[in-house]
Write a protein that holds these residues in place. Structure first.
Motif, short mmCIF file in Angstrom:
data_model
loop_
_atom_site.label_atom_id
_atom_site.label_comp_id
_atom_site.label_asym_id
_atom_site.label_seq_id
_atom_site.Cartn_x
_atom_site.Cartn_y
_atom_site.Cartn_z
N ASP A 235 0.86 -1.18 0.00
CA ASP A 235 0.00 0.00 0.00
C ASP A 235 0.90 1.23 0.00
OD1 ASP A 235 -1.68 2.13 0.64
OD2 ASP A 235 -2.79 1.03 2.16
N LEU A 236 0.70 2.12 -0.96
CA LEU A 236 1.55 3.31 -1.07
C LEU A 236 1.46 4.19 0.17
CD1 LEU A 236 1.13 4.43 -4.80
CD2 LEU A 236 3.20 3.56 -3.70
N THR A 237 0.39 4.10 0.92
CA THR A 237 0.25 4.92 2.12
C THR A 237 0.85 4.25 3.36
OG1 THR A 237 -1.95 4.08 2.66
CG2 THR A 237 -1.84 6.00 1.23
N ASN A 238 1.47 3.08 3.17
CA ASN A 238 2.06 2.34 4.29
C ASN A 238 3.45 1.87 3.88
OD1 ASN A 238 2.74 0.72 6.45
ND2 ASN A 238 1.22 -0.87 6.01
N THR A 239 4.46 2.66 4.19
CA THR A 239 5.82 2.33 3.74
C THR A 239 6.32 1.02 4.35
OG1 THR A 239 6.75 3.76 5.48
CG2 THR A 239 6.51 4.70 3.26
#
Length: 230
Positions: free
Chosen positions: A98-102
């Motif tokens: 997920d791009l919002t969860n590195t």
């Protein structure tokens, strides 16, 4: 063979079933609600291809796309791996994240990230841009496109949301905050006629090359961003 049949059907629809009357677009319903897919090439896809064509030199090494790798294969050269990112496992998915969860993403792995028409559908788009930065190797390049003057995607809105439209100023500011303003190039594609076309659901084939190529920054259909990780 199937592609040829589809193209014939689209041309038949454009020219015979529902030809556009440019002198009378005073109507409450668009010619198409499918962005022009049912008539030919959507105008925003024409501009996306033009942007990627202009940056072919960046598309090499480990190349990443969202959900598929069609643009990587079309425009890439000397590609060592075609990576596909998605939030769920799939046949061609190589990175589940997920791009919002590195924490769900590998760091410093990608040479070129082609991310077309994606950040519009992510509520926390600034964190997602930071996720793209996280994925890239030092010197790696993000080639992103953002929706400007386009209709809401009912399909995407029903599944994960359609939240944002961008301008060149907003793109320069937010990508500059993450990548550094000197590492970001922003270009607008579109004009009032092509904006009219995409809102009506008309296809690029219904416009002339001169009409498509004329760029007016006040009427952007897409905002294209080349951002390099220093």
């Amino acid at each position: 063979m199937l592609k040829t049949v589809r193209n014939i059907f689209r041309k038949l629809k454009r020219d015979v079933v529902s030809p556009v009357q440019w002198d009378n677009l005073r109507r409450l319903q668009p010619m198409s609600t499918k962005f022009g897919f049912d008539r030919g090439t959507p105008v925003d896809r024409h501009y996306i291809a033009a942007f990627l064509e202009a940056h072919r030199a960046d598309i090499h090494g480990h190349v990443l796309e969202i959900a598929e790798s069609s643009y990587s294969k079309q425009f890439g050269s000397q590609v060592t791996s075609f990576e596909v990112l998605h939030v769920q496992p799939g046949t061609n998915v190589t990175i589940v994240g997920d791009l919002t969860n590195t924490a769900s993403l590998p760091a410093n792995q990608i040479d070129c990230f082609i991310c077309t028409q994606t950040f519009n559908f992510i509520y926390d788009f600034k964190t997602a841009i930071a996720g793209a930065w996280h994925l890239l190797k030092p010197g790696g390049v993000l080639l992103a496109t953002l929706g400007g003057a386009t209709q809401v995607s009912a399909y995407d809105a029903a599944r994960w949301g359609d939240y944002w439209r961008f301008t060149t100023q907003s793109a320069e500011k937010v990508f500059g905050e993450i990548f550094g303003k000197d590492n970001v190039e922003v270009t607008a594609y579109g004009n009032v006629l092509t904006c009219t076309a995409i809102l009506q659901g008309l296809a690029a084939e219904e416009l002339t090359r001169e009409e498509l190529d004329y760029q007016d920054p006040v009427y952007p259909i897409i905002i294209a961003v080349r951002a390099r990780k220093a």
